[in-house]
Design an enzyme around this catalytic site. Structure first.
Site, PDB file in Angstrom:
ATOM      1  N   ARG A 185       0.864  -1.182   0.000  1.00  0.00           N
ATOM      2  CA  ARG A 185       0.000   0.000   0.000  1.00  0.00           C
ATOM      3  C   ARG A 185       0.898   1.228   0.000  1.00  0.00           C
ATOM      4  O   ARG A 185       1.930   1.252   0.704  1.00  0.00           O
ATOM      5  CB  ARG A 185      -0.901   0.030   1.246  1.00  0.00           C
ATOM      6  CG  ARG A 185      -2.080  -0.926   1.207  1.00  0.00           C
ATOM      7  CD  ARG A 185      -3.191  -0.465   0.252  1.00  0.00           C
ATOM      8  NE  ARG A 185      -4.329  -1.365   0.251  1.00  0.00           N
ATOM      9  CZ  ARG A 185      -4.526  -2.388  -0.576  1.00  0.00           C
ATOM     10  NH1 ARG A 185      -3.638  -2.657  -1.514  1.00  0.00           N
ATOM     11  NH2 ARG A 185      -5.623  -3.126  -0.501  1.00  0.00           N
ATOM     12  N   GLU A 241      -2.862   7.994  -4.120  1.00  0.00           N
ATOM     13  CA  GLU A 241      -3.364   7.575  -5.437  1.00  0.00           C
ATOM     14  C   GLU A 241      -4.621   8.351  -5.789  1.00  0.00           C
ATOM     15  O   GLU A 241      -5.439   8.606  -4.901  1.00  0.00           O
ATOM     16  CB  GLU A 241      -3.666   6.074  -5.406  1.00  0.00           C
ATOM     17  CG  GLU A 241      -2.400   5.267  -5.443  1.00  0.00           C
ATOM     18  CD  GLU A 241      -2.635   3.757  -5.385  1.00  0.00           C
ATOM     19  OE1 GLU A 241      -3.678   3.298  -5.885  1.00  0.00           O
ATOM     20  OE2 GLU A 241      -1.765   3.068  -4.866  1.00  0.00           O
ATOM     21  N   HIS A 291      -1.162   0.363  -9.776  1.00  0.00           N
ATOM     22  CA  HIS A 291      -1.874  -0.532  -8.853  1.00  0.00           C
ATOM     23  C   HIS A 291      -2.525  -1.714  -9.588  1.00  0.00           C
ATOM     24  O   HIS A 291      -3.737  -1.934  -9.489  1.00  0.00           O
ATOM     25  CB  HIS A 291      -2.925   0.264  -8.065  1.00  0.00           C
ATOM     26  CG  HIS A 291      -3.247  -0.345  -6.728  1.00  0.00           C
ATOM     27  ND1 HIS A 291      -3.588   0.385  -5.626  1.00  0.00           N
ATOM     28  CD2 HIS A 291      -3.282  -1.641  -6.330  1.00  0.00           C
ATOM     29  CE1 HIS A 291      -3.824  -0.417  -4.606  1.00  0.00           C
ATOM     30  NE2 HIS A 291      -3.635  -1.664  -5.016  1.00  0.00           N
TER      31      HIS A 291
HETATM   32  N1  LIG Z   1      -0.863  -3.915  -4.936  1.00  0.00           N
HETATM   33  C1  LIG Z   1      -1.929  -4.698  -4.910  1.00  0.00           C
HETATM   34  O1  LIG Z   1      -2.743  -4.719  -5.816  1.00  0.00           O
HETATM   35  C2  LIG Z   1      -2.122  -5.619  -3.737  1.00  0.00           C
HETATM   36  C3  LIG Z   1      -2.697  -6.881  -3.965  1.00  0.00           C
HETATM   37  C4  LIG Z   1      -2.858  -7.730  -2.861  1.00  0.00           C
HETATM   38  C5  LIG Z   1      -2.477  -7.311  -1.608  1.00  0.00           C
HETATM   39  N2  LIG Z   1      -1.938  -6.078  -1.434  1.00  0.00           N
HETATM   40  C6  LIG Z   1      -1.515  -5.621  -0.104  1.00  0.00           C
HETATM   41  O2  LIG Z   1      -0.627  -6.581   0.426  1.00  0.00           O
HETATM   42  C7  LIG Z   1      -0.917  -6.747   1.801  1.00  0.00           C
HETATM   43  C8  LIG Z   1      -0.440  -8.101   2.244  1.00  0.00           C
HETATM   44  O3  LIG Z   1      -1.266  -9.121   1.710  1.00  0.00           O
HETATM   45  P1  LIG Z   1      -1.204 -10.617   2.289  1.00  0.00           P
HETATM   46  O4  LIG Z   1      -2.327 -11.349   1.663  1.00  0.00           O
HETATM   47  O5  LIG Z   1       0.187 -11.142   2.210  1.00  0.00           O
HETATM   48  O6  LIG Z   1      -1.568 -10.287   3.831  1.00  0.00           O
HETATM   49  P2  LIG Z   1      -1.117 -11.064   5.148  1.00  0.00           P
HETATM   50  O7  LIG Z   1      -2.034 -10.569   6.213  1.00  0.00           O
HETATM   51  O8  LIG Z   1      -1.018 -12.522   4.870  1.00  0.00           O
HETATM   52  O9  LIG Z   1       0.377 -10.508   5.415  1.00  0.00           O
HETATM   53  C9  LIG Z   1       0.680  -9.278   5.989  1.00  0.00           C
HETATM   54  C10 LIG Z   1       1.862  -9.496   6.929  1.00  0.00           C
HETATM   55  O10 LIG Z   1       2.335  -8.229   7.379  1.00  0.00           O
HETATM   56  C11 LIG Z   1       2.725  -8.399   8.738  1.00  0.00           C
HETATM   57  N3  LIG Z   1       2.820  -7.111   9.424  1.00  0.00           N
HETATM   58  C12 LIG Z   1       1.809  -6.304   9.853  1.00  0.00           C
HETATM   59  N4  LIG Z   1       2.308  -5.218  10.465  1.00  0.00           N
HETATM   60  C13 LIG Z   1       3.658  -5.326  10.419  1.00  0.00           C
HETATM   61  C14 LIG Z   1       4.732  -4.517  10.889  1.00  0.00           C
HETATM   62  N5  LIG Z   1       4.506  -3.369  11.550  1.00  0.00           N
HETATM   63  N6  LIG Z   1       5.996  -4.934  10.653  1.00  0.00           N
HETATM   64  C15 LIG Z   1       6.231  -6.101  10.028  1.00  0.00           C
HETATM   65  N7  LIG Z   1       5.258  -6.918   9.582  1.00  0.00           N
HETATM   66  C16 LIG Z   1       3.990  -6.530   9.761  1.00  0.00           C
HETATM   67  C17 LIG Z   1       1.664  -9.299   9.319  1.00  0.00           C
HETATM   68  O11 LIG Z   1       2.084  -9.904  10.533  1.00  0.00           O
HETATM   69  C18 LIG Z   1       1.476 -10.303   8.185  1.00  0.00           C
HETATM   70  O12 LIG Z   1       2.329 -11.419   8.316  1.00  0.00           O
HETATM   71  C19 LIG Z   1      -2.443  -6.555   1.882  1.00  0.00           C
HETATM   72  O13 LIG Z   1      -2.844  -6.127   3.179  1.00  0.00           O
HETATM   73  C20 LIG Z   1      -2.708  -5.504   0.835  1.00  0.00           C
HETATM   74  O14 LIG Z   1      -2.741  -4.214   1.412  1.00  0.00           O
HETATM   75  C21 LIG Z   1      -1.742  -5.228  -2.482  1.00  0.00           C
END
Ligand SMILES: NC(=O)c1ccc[n+]([C@@H]2O[C@H](COP(=O)([O-])OP(=O)(O)OC[C@H]3O[C@@H](n4cnc5c(N)ncnc54)[C@H](O)[C@@H]3O)[C@@H](O)[C@H]2O)c1
Length: 328
Positions: A240, A269, A287
């Site tokens: 994000r 964005e 994105h």
């Molecule tokens: N660009 C895109 O189109 C797109 C697509 C899919 C997901 N995403 C983003 O990717 C993120 C991750 O997706 P996911 O399915 O892997 O989620 P997920 O919940 O499996 O993984 C997120 C990880 O981040 C960790 N985390 C949270 N806060 C933290 C911190 N302060 N320091 C270190 N680690 C921390 C969590 O413990 C978790 O393991 C989503 O929340 C979304 O915002 C973006």
């Protein structure tokens, strides 16, 4: 039987809308840009279900505008930072997301950004199209190797783990940082090593961000963190936008504090920080990380299923606020 009244904030790939329309009186915003806030507030009035995108802020004002009959908000995304989940829970509104199906697709795009930034594909492509290629040169568009280097994964959830699997095929050393540390057995099986954030930043040749956006990850990468990175390092963000202080990143790229960045997401964005688009050492895409044909269709099906299950009175498969279950 009267159909449930729902609002969908954008046309979705098949079979999302078809599924919703079978059981609901569905109204869909037909524009191809995010729905204006005023129109959104007007059109949610009286709905029982809402299917929004991550471009819509679903806050207390909107829930109030919808009215007390609103039962479910089925987000068309895995991230749900656009929704005030605490407020939804307070009101007994179920919130759902679309996890899992985006994992590999998003990791593919993050990997593509990493490769494209390292090997300067976009600059080289522009050069070809401009007719500048005058023959092979030993120094043309040189970039760092990816193979054999050190990858630092920040946020080791589903997508972070998918990145680690890709890195293995490139013979990379993989470091990760997460608030939740994996067991030693798991680390070994995945071939990854835990590092504190500062150490990961200092050691990695490529830093890739896969945290969710929350209060603690806002500006997780700012000036002090960029200063810790190697001057040869490349930053990838397909998580994000607000996870990175974009103005500080522009400065770091301009001054050579780090070597490059591949970005799928931006802090405000659809805008970009001033100067970002002028930097040659960036690859910038709008994105599109989950944007494969297959995944966007699956996301639509999952969001529709979550919405319908909640309206039928069943617990939806991808509930992000289980505390709200039974409270409606
Ligand atoms: N660009 C895109 O189109 C797109 C697509 C899919 C997901 N995403 C983003 O990717 C993120 C991750 O997706 P996911 O399915 O892997 O989620 P997920 O919940 O499996 O993984 C997120 C990880 O981040 C960790 N985390 C949270 N806060 C933290 C911190 N302060 N320091 C270190 N680690 C921390 C969590 O413990 C978790 O393991 C989503 O929340 C979304 O915002 C973006």
């Amino acid at each position: 039987m009267a159909k449930w009244k729902v609002f969908v904030t954008r046309r979705l790939p098949s079979p999302g809308l078809e599924l919703v329309a079978e059981e609901c009186d569905a109204s869909v915003y037909e524009g191809d840009r995010p729905i204006p806030r005023e129109e959104l507030l007007r059109r949610v009035r009286g709905v029982e279900g809402l299917l929004p995108l991550l471009t819509e802020a679903i806050d207390a004002e909107l829930m109030e505008a919808a009215g007390p009959q609103l039962r479910v908000i089925a987000n068309y995304a895995v991230g749900f930072n656009n929704i005030d989940v605490a407020e939804a829970t307070r009101r007994g509104i179920l919130v759902t997301n679309t996890p899992g199906v985006l994992t590999e697709t998003t990791a593919d795009l993050a990997w593509a950004l990493l490769m494209a930034t390292a090997r300067r594909l976009v600059e080289a492509d522009a050069y070809m199209r401009a007719g500048k290629y005058a023959g092979w040169s030993p120094t043309l568009f040189l970039g760092p190797d990816v193979y054999g280097k050190t990858l630092g994964i920040v946020g080791f959830g589903r997508i972070g783990e998918a990145m680690a699997r890709r890195a293995r095929g490139f013979g990379m050393t993989v470091l990760y940082h997460d608030v939740r540390r994996r067991s030693e057995a798991e680390e070994q099986q995945l071939g990854v090593v835990f590092r504190e954030m500062d150490d990961l930043l200092a050691e990695a040749d490529f830093v890739t961000l896969h945290v969710d956006l929350n209060e603690r990850t806002h500006h997780l990468i700012g000036r002090p963190q960029l200063e810790r990175m190697k001057p040869s390092a490349i930053l990838i963000n397909a998580a994000r936008g607000p996870v990175v202080d974009e103005a500080a990143l522009v400065e770091a790229l301009r001054t050579g504090q780090i070597a490059g960045a591949g970005l799928d997401v931006f802090e405000r964005e659809p805008e970009m920080a001033p100067g970002l688009a002028d930097l040659p050492n960036t690859v910038l895409v709008p994105h599109i990380a989950s944007g494969s044909l297959e995944t966007r269709a699956k996301m639509a099906e999952i969001a529709a299923t979550n919405l319908l299950e909640a309206l039928r009175g069943h617990r939806p498969p991808n509930l992000v606020n289980p505390e709200a279950w039974g409270k409606e």
